[in-house]
Each structure stands twice: as structure tokens, then as C-alpha cells.
Design an enzyme around this catalytic site. Structure first.
Site, PDB file in Angstrom:
ATOM      1  N   GLY A   5       0.885  -1.209  -0.182  1.00 31.05           N
ATOM      2  CA  GLY A   5      -0.017  -0.011   0.023  1.00 31.05           C
ATOM      3  C   GLY A   5       0.852   1.277   0.004  1.00 31.05           C
ATOM      4  O   GLY A   5       0.356   2.145  -0.594  1.00 31.05           O
ATOM      5  N   THR A   6       2.016   1.076   0.756  1.00 32.44           N
ATOM      6  CA  THR A   6       2.903   2.436   0.725  1.00 32.44           C
ATOM      7  C   THR A   6       3.446   2.672  -0.552  1.00 32.44           C
ATOM      8  O   THR A   6       3.338   3.925  -0.965  1.00 32.44           O
ATOM      9  CB  THR A   6       4.016   1.957   1.578  1.00 32.44           C
ATOM     10  OG1 THR A   6       3.791   1.987   3.021  1.00 32.44           O
ATOM     11  CG2 THR A   6       5.181   3.043   1.567  1.00 32.44           C
TER      12      THR A   6
ATOM     13  N   CYS B 288       8.476   6.017  16.710  1.00 30.41           N
ATOM     14  CA  CYS B 288       9.614   6.445  15.741  1.00 30.41           C
ATOM     15  C   CYS B 288      10.552   5.585  15.224  1.00 30.41           C
ATOM     16  O   CYS B 288      10.300   4.474  15.929  1.00 30.41           O
ATOM     17  CB  CYS B 288      10.077   7.772  16.587  1.00 30.41           C
ATOM     18  SG  CYS B 288      11.281   7.458  17.684  1.00 30.41           S
TER      19      CYS B 288
ATOM     20  N   HIS C 176      -2.693  -7.662   2.643  1.00 30.45           N
ATOM     21  CA  HIS C 176      -2.749  -8.226   4.089  1.00 30.45           C
ATOM     22  C   HIS C 176      -3.726  -7.646   5.053  1.00 30.45           C
ATOM     23  O   HIS C 176      -3.721  -8.323   6.168  1.00 30.45           O
ATOM     24  CB  HIS C 176      -1.371  -8.174   4.479  1.00 30.45           C
ATOM     25  CG  HIS C 176      -1.087  -6.904   4.991  1.00 30.45           C
ATOM     26  ND1 HIS C 176      -0.739  -6.334   6.295  1.00 30.45           N
ATOM     27  CD2 HIS C 176      -0.217  -5.762   4.405  1.00 30.45           C
ATOM     28  CE1 HIS C 176      -0.255  -5.271   6.421  1.00 30.45           C
ATOM     29  NE2 HIS C 176       0.026  -4.663   5.228  1.00 30.45           N
TER      30      HIS C 176
ATOM     31  N   GLN D 176      -7.659   0.507   4.737  1.00 26.13           N
ATOM     32  CA  GLN D 176      -8.590  -0.136   5.982  1.00 26.13           C
ATOM     33  C   GLN D 176      -9.946  -0.342   5.642  1.00 26.13           C
ATOM     34  O   GLN D 176     -10.571  -0.970   6.257  1.00 26.13           O
ATOM     35  CB  GLN D 176      -8.384   1.014   7.021  1.00 26.13           C
ATOM     36  CG  GLN D 176      -6.949   1.331   7.486  1.00 26.13           C
ATOM     37  CD  GLN D 176      -6.594   0.002   8.375  1.00 26.13           C
ATOM     38  OE1 GLN D 176      -7.182  -0.742   8.999  1.00 26.13           O
ATOM     39  NE2 GLN D 176      -5.187  -0.189   8.804  1.00 26.13           N
TER      40      GLN D 176
ATOM     41  N   ASN E 213      -6.667   4.840   9.919  1.00 20.57           N
ATOM     42  CA  ASN E 213      -6.126   3.739  10.443  1.00 20.57           C
ATOM     43  C   ASN E 213      -6.336   3.652  12.141  1.00 20.57           C
ATOM     44  O   ASN E 213      -6.197   2.470  12.624  1.00 20.57           O
ATOM     45  CB  ASN E 213      -4.912   3.425   9.984  1.00 20.57           C
ATOM     46  CG  ASN E 213      -4.171   4.512  10.305  1.00 20.57           C
ATOM     47  OD1 ASN E 213      -4.210   5.417   9.801  1.00 20.57           O
ATOM     48  ND2 ASN E 213      -2.852   4.263  10.967  1.00 20.57           N
TER      49      ASN E 213
ATOM     50  N   THR F  75       8.838  -7.714 -12.516  1.00 19.29           N
ATOM     51  CA  THR F  75       8.081  -8.934 -12.900  1.00 19.29           C
ATOM     52  C   THR F  75       6.968  -9.136 -11.736  1.00 19.29           C
ATOM     53  O   THR F  75       7.160  -8.919 -10.551  1.00 19.29           O
ATOM     54  CB  THR F  75       9.198 -10.182 -12.578  1.00 19.29           C
ATOM     55  OG1 THR F  75      10.190  -9.938 -13.401  1.00 19.29           O
ATOM     56  CG2 THR F  75       8.418 -11.575 -12.883  1.00 19.29           C
TER      57      THR F  75
END
Lengths: 357, 381
Positions: free
Chosen positions: B70-71, B323, B203, B181, B155, B239
Site C-alpha cells: 500500500g505504501t 518513531c 494483508h 483500511q 487507521n 516482474t
């Protein structure tokens, strides 16, 4: 027991945690984040709270098979250790920040939090031992005298010692590394940390100068005659000989040493080697690691540096100050350091040196 | 010891069906870009999966671009749409103050390195974006805006955002929506929303880790981040990961997430919490929310202490973000909703999923009193 293992990411605390688990305790690993802006990577033997170190600690906990968390103690560390370090230097004394960290962070903030959460104590990788005696739990030197850290633990009260577990006190460092290897801990050969963890460059004088300024002041002899200049009195330490930059030689050509630092007038006083001799030291804010000391004069040893010699002495408590009279004079003793009294291997107590004669 | 998983917003247990489909595909040989029989076989499997996912999210198959996460999809969308707009003299990136770091950080990067001006849309105390702010912004500076990106649901709090209204206000301005989400939790249709781009992740819905998708409107061409073999409309080379794509599609086809059931569990949990810890407050309670997420502030505690205590009781929940040093930080989402740093740092997220049960809820509620008592004591120590 339910224990919190303080894990720095080094080999000692990793083996200490593993030993505590093996001894049947329920152990949770905690890495203390002490810097608010940690560096990514460790450089050489300096620092112990980089991100790399916290990863090493996590990996060790995973290999040992214990839960692992990071506790943010940056604010407590800054207020209790870093600020104290600066204030002490600004006042012309030479502080020991490791001692302060044990007193205010590891066996105070962490132990208190652990106890409130239902844990019985804190495990660390310090080289020291505890014993159960009639008077309670007492603090003793490690078997490996070259690694002994009882000096920096001498600020712990009986109550704090009761909650402290030191699983490494009976082993030499060499054997701890072998054991780490055998346990499959990747930190087995990680270099020891030295110096001051919050001065990553290792340049203490420069670090102090950045924070306390570099106000030029006089270097004077014992008669008060100016013989040179310095850039910040706090960068000197009692007994220091090198780096004085003096161009006026002594009459007999003998070297000069720093005798005194006077923060109010920003003056550094220098003199001959024999003028450094100290026979009596007095310490304030004494802490007893076992039964308290009274006015009765006792025989024992005093140690004034983390890895210094144990010096034979007579000592007593005058109700306010802890006083030690040395059998043989000592050359160069800075105020602000801890004087730690030993009865054989047992730590009797400690105080912060405030006066020498 | 009990092992209760209430962190479904972080990741979900993989469905048996997805695992089976993925395992079978792992045994298949063939690069989907190859022209021979083996290649064609893999290509067919992937295109079947693409059509299946397209159907689930209400888009054309050609609009599905597979990514590794997703990132990655968020990065491609935000940077690509920004660069496209910048070529037309538009330099403003509009996002909400409560976006995931996978939008916040690329936006910041665009500001630091690519000349973007980032405007954050504030949210109400309930965690819903301020549409009036957006309206004003579009009416005064609409010509300068390259892209608007708003998450479908948050989220941390589960609060749903008014995406249809955002698209209506945006007019011709491209709108991207991070829906990782929301997908398969609440109704979601790319075409009905009228979006330019949408992000999905496998996921979060019972599929495998390491596979996501960017849904990108058919006619929109944006610069690529990854250059190479030109796969995926030359926007995302590499690929194609056939086994993961198959697992993703299988999870997307599954109707295992029963929103009503999950919502009942959540509401029962909130009711129980209110009785046990009367001063606990649910963040975003008044807003429309996802069925499974509960974000609770427990006054007088610290989240990381609570997490440790919950964990030691066998309950896996979340404190929000940490962090890079692993230190728990005050949630930017809760801060944007008006929390103080202190109260933002005394909050926990419980996220229920398809596999959650009433027994899970009962167990968590049974350990809450002790956890909160100890957590409060530790906070005072």
C-alpha cells in the site's frame, strides 16, 4: 520473580538477561531510549543509545526468547543526568554521569515503573554482586576486579539494591563473551562502550564548550599571579598537567598541575605536584548501601574513581558529611567525584566529594 | 496463556483459501511477460486475479496496477499526480492532517525536494476532515492544486471520511484515496466515488504481505517511480508476483468479514469498557466508523506501559505509531483531533477482525481493570 532486564544492546546486558531467564525468572527485555534524537549508527566504542544499539537489544531479546519493549526515558535522562553533568562542570566539579544514571534512571525511574507494573526488580549487565546478609541484601565487588562496576552502583539505597539483580558479578568479561557466543548472541564481540554515552564525539571539552561557552579566564599560580589564560575553566580537571599552554616556566623547571577550579571568578589555579596531595576528603549527601555509618571511626578502603585503586583509610560520618582520612596521601582529587567506602569487597556507601585537604 | 489478537488494522490472519491458492501458484513456472506457454499460463492467472479484484473494488481491470505494498501505491499516486500537475504549473499538494505516514511522508518529501507546497486539511474533534476548509481552499487556490489525497478511513480511529463530497468539491482536481483500511470492511466503489486513484493492500483483508494495488483511472498517465521492463502500464516495472497476486485476489473474493458481527463485538467491547473504566473515552465515537476499530484514551496512563501489560496478559493491541528508534510517540491523528500530547500518549487501539470472537472481548475486558490500575500506578511512579 518477574523481572525487567535493561538491555542496552551490548553483550553484558544480553547475557545478564539470558542468565536471569535460565535462573527461572519471568523476564521482559526493555531498551531505554535515552537520547531524544538518537544517532542511527554507533561509532566505535561510544554511545549506547543509537538506533543500531536498540536493534541489537531487540535481536538479543528475540534470540533469548523474551518479550521486548522500548521505554522512552529521554526526558528523565536529560533532566537527571545531562543537566546535572553540565551544572556540576559549571560549578567547577567533575561529575560521574554513569553513577547519576544508575541513581536516577536505571534503579529509580525504571525500577519504580517496573514495581508499579507488578515486577519485582531490574536485571542489568553490571559487573557487581549482591549477597543476602543478616541486615538484608548488600552490594559487593565483582569477581573480575578489572571490570568491577560497584563504584558506579554505590549510589543505590538498600531499597534499590533489594530490587537489583546483577547476574554477571561472578564471571570475567572474557567468559561472558564466550558465553554470549555459545548462546548465539550476535553482540558477543561487540566492542565495550567507554566514555560518556551522550557525548558521541568523545570530545568532552568541546561538548562542554558548546554548551557552557568558552569565556576566557586567567590561569594563576598559588600566589594569585596570572601566568596564562584558558578558554573555559570547566574543561580542566584537578591534577591535569597537559594542555595548560603555559609559557612562563617554573623556577626549577618542574611541571605545573591544576590544583583548583574557581567557577565564580572563572579562574584555574595551578601549582606543584606536591600541592595536589590530599589526605582528608569529605563527602556530602551520603548513601548507605547497607547498615549506616556512625560517628565511630572505622577502618576500610576508599575509592575515588570508577576504576581507581582502593585506598586504605579510616572513615566516619559526622552527622552531615562522610569523612575519610587516607593512610597515604593521594595526588589530585576533584570535587564532584564519588568517594566510595569499601569494607573488603562490600560497598559500605558513598558520598559526593565536596571538600579535600 | 491466552493469545488474543486485536490488531487487525495492523495486519490480518491469512485466509486458508488465500494460502492454498498462493501455495499452488508457487509451484507454477512462468514469467507473465514471457511469450511462450509457461508465460501465457502465468499471465492468464494474473489477469484472472486482476479482473476479480477490479470487480471487488468497482473499477476496470486495466485500472489495477499491482504494487509491493500500500505504501508503494500511495507513493506512486501522490508523487505521480503531483509531477503531472507540476508540469501544468500546479504545485499544491492537499492532504488531511490525519493521513497515514505513507502519505504524510511522501508529501513532506515533495515539499522538501520537489517544490511542493503541502496544505493539511484539519479535522474535527470527531476526526472528520473539515469540508468547509477544503471548499474555501479549492475556491481560492483551486488552479494551483496538483492533487488531493484523503484516506477513506483512518487507521487509528477507524473514522470514515466523506470522500464523495471531497471528489465533488475537487471538480477537475485529481483525487487519490488511501482505502487500505476500508476495502472489504465497508462498501467501496472506485467508479462510483469518481476518484483518480485508490490504494489497496492485501494483508489487511486476509491476503499475503507484500502485495498491494494502485487503482488508477484508465486515461491517467503519470510518471513512474520504478523503471524497467515496463510492466503495469509502464507505471510500475518489475516482474509480477503471481503467487501473491493470486492470494490477494482470493482474499478479495472472500466474504469472510461480516461487518455486522464485527460491529456488534466492537460495540459490546465499548459498552463493557464504559462500565469498567468510566473515564475512558472512545476517540471518534460520534463519527461514522469502520466496524472493527476502537481507539480508547485511558486518562492517567501511558500507552506503552498499557501495551506491555496487555501483551503480558496475552492481548496484542496497538499504541499507534513509533518513531524510528522505537519510541512511542503521540499520535498525530489524536493531536489533530485536539488531544494534548499527554492524552494522545495514553491511548490504545483495539482492532477487531473477522476472526474475533465474543470470548476475545470478554477476556480483554477481564484483564482491563488490572492493566489500568497498574498502568496508572506506573504513570505516577
Amino acid at each position: 520473580m518477574k523481572l525487567i532486564a535493561a538491555m542496552s544492546g551490548g553483550v553484558d546486558s544480553a547475557v545478564a538477561a539470558a542468565r536471569a531467564v535460565e535462573a527461572g525468572h519471568e523476564v521482559i527485555g526493555v531498551h531505554l531510549a535515552l537520547a531524544s534524537n538518537p544517532q542511527k549508527y554507533r561509532s566505535g566504542a561510544r554511545g549506547c543509545c543509537t538506533i543500531e544499539d536498540s536493534h541489537d537489544a531487540r535481536r538479543a531479546a528475540d534470540v533469548i526468547g523474551i518479550p521486548f519493549y522500548i521505554w522512552d526515558m529521554a526526558e528523565e535522562f536529560h533532566d537527571g543526568v545531562v543537566e546535572d553533568f553540565l551544572a556540576e562542570y559549571a560549578a567547577g566539579r567533575t561529575p560521574n554521569p554513569c553513577l547519576r544514571c544508575n541513581e536516577k534512571i536505571k534503579f529509580a525511574a525504571v525500577l519504580d515503573r517496573a514495581r508499579a507494573m507488578g515486577f519485582d526488580g531490574v536485571v542489568t549487565g553490571h559487573y557487581a554482586r549482591t549477597q543476602i546478609s543478616e541486615t538484608g541484601k548488600t552490594l559487593h565487588r565483582a569477581v573480575d576486579h578489572s571490570k568491577d562496576q560497584s563504584y558506579v552502583l554505590s549510589v543505590l539505597t538498600i531499597e534499590q539494591i533489594a530490587g537489583a539483580i546483577f547476574p554477571l558479578g561472578d564471571t570475567t568479561k572474557v567468559d561472558i563473551r564466550k558465553e554470549a557466543e555459545a548462546r548465539g548472541l550476535a553482540v558477543a564481540q561487540k566492542p565495550d562502550s567507554h566514555d560518556i554515552c551522550f557525548v558521541p564525539s568523545g570530545d568532552n571539552a568541546g561538548w562542554l564548550r558548546d554548551r557552557l561557552g568558552s569565556e576566557v579566564g586567567p590561569i594563576v599560580d598559588q600566589e594569585g599571579v596570572k601566568i596564562g589564560e584558558h578558554k573555559g575553566a570547566y574543561t580542566y580537571t584537578i591534577g591535569q598537567r597537559k594542555g595548560l599552554g603555559l609559557t612562563v616556566p617554573t623556577v626549577d623547571g618542574s611541571p605545573r598541575f591544576v590544583l583548583k577550579i574557581e567557577p565564580v571568578t572563572n579562574t584555574v589555579v595551578v601549582g606543584a605536584r606536591e600541592d595536589l596531595a590530599v589526605s582528608t576528603m569529605k563527602g556530602e549527601r551520603p548513601v548507605w548501601c547497607g547498615p549506616g555509618v556512625a560517628e565511630q571511626v572505622l577502618r576500610g578502603f576508599v575509592q575515588v574513581r570508577a576504576h581507581g585503586a582502593a585506598l586504605p583509610c579510616s572513615y566516619f560520618f559526622d552527622g552531615t558529611l562522610l569523612v575519610a582520612q587516607l593512610d597515604e596521601p593521594l595526588l589530585g582529587l576533584a570535587t564532584g567525584q564519588a568517594m566510595v567506602i569499601y569494607d573488603g569487597d562490600r560497598v559500605v556507601g558513598s558520598a559526593t566529594i565536596c571538600e579535600t585537604a | 496463556m491466552s493469545s488474543i489478537y486485536v490488531d487487525h488494522a495492523a495486519t490480518t490472519p491469512m485466509l486458508d483459501s488465500a494460502r492454498t491458492a498462493m501455495t499452488l501458484q508457487l509451484a507454477q513456472l512462468g514469467n507473465p511477460s514471457s511469450l511462450h506457454t509457461h508465460g501465457r499460463a502465468t499471465r492468464k492467472t494474473i489477469e484472472d486475479a486482476r479482473e476479480s479484484i477490479a470487480k471487488q473494488v468497482g473499477c476496470l481491470a486495466s485500472e489495477v496496477i499491482f504494487t509491493a505494498s500500500g505504501t508503494e501505491a500511495n507513493n506512486i499516486a501522490l508523487k505521480g499526480l503531483y509531477w503531472q500537475g507540476r508540469d501544468k504549473g500546479k504545485h499544491v499538494v492537499v492532504i488531511s492532517a490525519i493521513e497515514h505516514h505513507a502519505i504524510l511522508d511522501p508529501a513532506q518529501w515533495l515539499a522538501d525536494h520537489e517544490g511542493a507546497e503541502v496544505v493539511l486539511i484539519p479535522v474535527s474533534s470527531s476526526g472528520v476532515i473539515d469540508l468547509d476548509f477544503l471548499k474555501d481552499l479549492v475556491s481560492t487556490r483551486g488552479q494551483e492544486i496538483a492533487v488531493i489525497s484523503i484516506m477513506h478511513s483512518n487507521n487509528e480511529t477507524g473514522v470514515l471520511q466523506p470522500i464523495s463530497e471531497v471528489v465533488a468539491i475537487a471538480g477537475e482536481i485529481p483525487v487519490h484515496c488511501d482505502a487500505v483500511q476500508s476495502f472489504k470492511k465497508v462498501p467501496l466503489s472506485f467508479s462510483e466515488l469518481g476518484l483518480y486513484a485508490l490504494t489497496l493492500s492485501a494483508h489487511k483483508i486476509g491476503g499475503p504481505l507484500g502485495i498491494g494495488a494502485l487503482i488508477l483511472r484508465r486515461t491517467v498517465e503519470i510518471p513512474a517511480l520504478l523503471h524497467g521492463g515496463g510492466q503495469e502500464r509502464e507505471i510500475r516495472s518489475g516482474t509480477l508476483n503471481a503467487p501473491s497476486i493470486v492470494g490477494f485476489a482470493t482474499a478479495a473474493e472472500s466474504e469472510h468479514f461480516n461487518a455486522m458481527n464485527v460491529q456488534d463485538l466492537r460495540d459490546g467491547f465499548i459498552e463493557g469498557l464504559n462500565k469498567i473504566v468510566p473515564d475512558a473515552s472512545i476517540n471518534g465515537l460520534k463519527a461514522n466508523r469502520l466496524p472493527g476499530i476502537v481507539n480508547v484514551t485511558f486518562p492517567g496512563t501511558q500507552s506503552d506501559t498499557l501495551l506491555l501489560l496487555m501483551d503480558s496478559q496475552g492481548v496484542s493491541c496497538s499504541t499507534g505509531s513509533a518513531c524510528s528508534a522505537g519510541v512511542h510517540e503521540a499520535s498525530h491523528v489524536l493531536l489533530a483531533m485536539g488531544h494534548s500530547v499527554e492524552s494522545a500518549q495514553s491511548s490504545l487501539r483495539f482492532s477487531f477482525g473477522a476472526s474475533s470472537t465474543q470470548a476475545d472481548v470478554d477476556y480483554i475486558l477481564s484483564v482491563v481493570p488490572d492493566v489500568i490500575t497498574r498502568g496508572r500506578a506506573a504513570n505516577l511512579s
